[in-house]
Design a protein around this motif. Structure first.
Motif: not given
Length: 299
Positions: A190-194, A210-220, A235-238
């Motif tokens: 649910g969050y921007p990801f570094i 993440m594929a096993e838990v079926s939760a794709p990352l939101a790669i920033l 810096a709060g980017l993710g």
């Protein structure tokens, strides 16, 4: 018959002495034994090295030419064994280590400091590289040992586990995930990801889980250096995921972590070596220090 070291010593001793008696005292051989050694040396080289009179031995022209060569050979022989003795006694040598950046920065500095204090004349060369490069350097003999995850190549490489690391969620201060004692992997989606480099063993684990838990990352964005990941999170980017050991490299104000669960993933780390290739005395001493340091840290 080839000349031997005893014959060379006898030749140099007589050439540098005024008599057989003096040469005998110098190299602790009887005069008859020296005479026999000189005769066999001359037979081996095919000619006279000394001109013999009733009272003395003097070098022939060939003997004069050969004398500096014989002295150099004796010195090389002596230095070779002195060098070998110093290497076995760990007074001299070199150890090349290939290690994951996490271990190179988080584990090895203290170990290297202890090693240098014990063996100040042994040089350590360190390659901080990714897991596949660790395996390659050890496999090719360019590194004496590696510190990494278990290698895929188990035919040529052995793996000796020394510690277990785990993954943590790394977040900027004040992030809602830090309000929990632990974070489920699925919550990361649910969050921007570094992200750390896709070539790293850590990133490959993260993508698989993440594929096993079926939760794709939101790669920033992805960064190749752990320190860069840490600064971007601060810096709060993710948020990010890193091995817990690597948090030592980026720990600073404005950033914290929580253990990741569901699943709770262990990451065994250990010493990578070549099968059927014994370690040098210096490398073996470093291996023992690594074992002692990781045992102390886990107890």
């Amino acid at each position: 018959m080839k000349p031997n070291i005893k014959q060379l010593r006898a030749f140099v001793a007589v050439a540098q002495s005024s008599s057989l008696a003096e040469a005998s005292e110098r190299i602790h051989l009887s005069q008859p034994a020296i005479s026999i050694a000189l005769r066999k040396l001359e037979e081996a080289v095919g000619g006279a090295l000394f001109s013999r009179t009733a009272r003395q031995l003097s070098l022939t022209p060939e003997g004069k030419v050969f004398l500096p060569v014989a002295i150099r050979l004796l010195n090389d022989w002596s230095e070779a064994f002195e060098d070998l003795e110093e290497r076995f006694s760990k007074q001299r040598g070199k150890v090349t280590v290939a290690a994951l950046p996490t271990l190179a920065a988080g584990l090895l500095p203290g170990i290297i400091a202890t090693f240098h204090a014990r063996y100040p004349r042994i040089n350590i060369s360190l390659h901080d590289v990714l897991a596949e490069q660790v395996s390659q350097l050890v496999r090719e003999g360019r590194a004496d040992l590696g510190l990494s995850v278990a290698p895929h190549d188990t035919e040529e490489l052995s793996f000796e586990p020394v510690l277990v690391d785990r993954y943590v969620a790394v977040c900027p201060s004040g992030h809602p995930l830090l309000e929990q004692q632990s974070v489920r992997w699925s919550q990361l989606a649910g969050y921007p990801f570094i992200g750390i480099s896709r070539l790293s063993s850590s990133r490959q684990d993260i993508d698989r889980i993440m594929a096993e838990v079926s939760a794709p990352l939101a790669i920033l964005c992805d960064a190749s250096q752990i320190a860069t990941v840490g600064r971007m999170v601060a810096a709060g980017l993710g948020i990010s995921v890193l091995p817990r050991l690597s948090f030592r490299q980026i720990a600073t104000d404005g950033i914290d972590y929580r253990p990741l669960t569901a699943p709770d993933v262990e990451r065994p780390l250990g010493i990578v070596m070549r099968h059927r290739h014994p370690l040098s005395a210096a490398a073996a001493a470093l291996r023992v220090l690594i074992q002692e340091a990781t045992l102390d840290s886990s107890s």
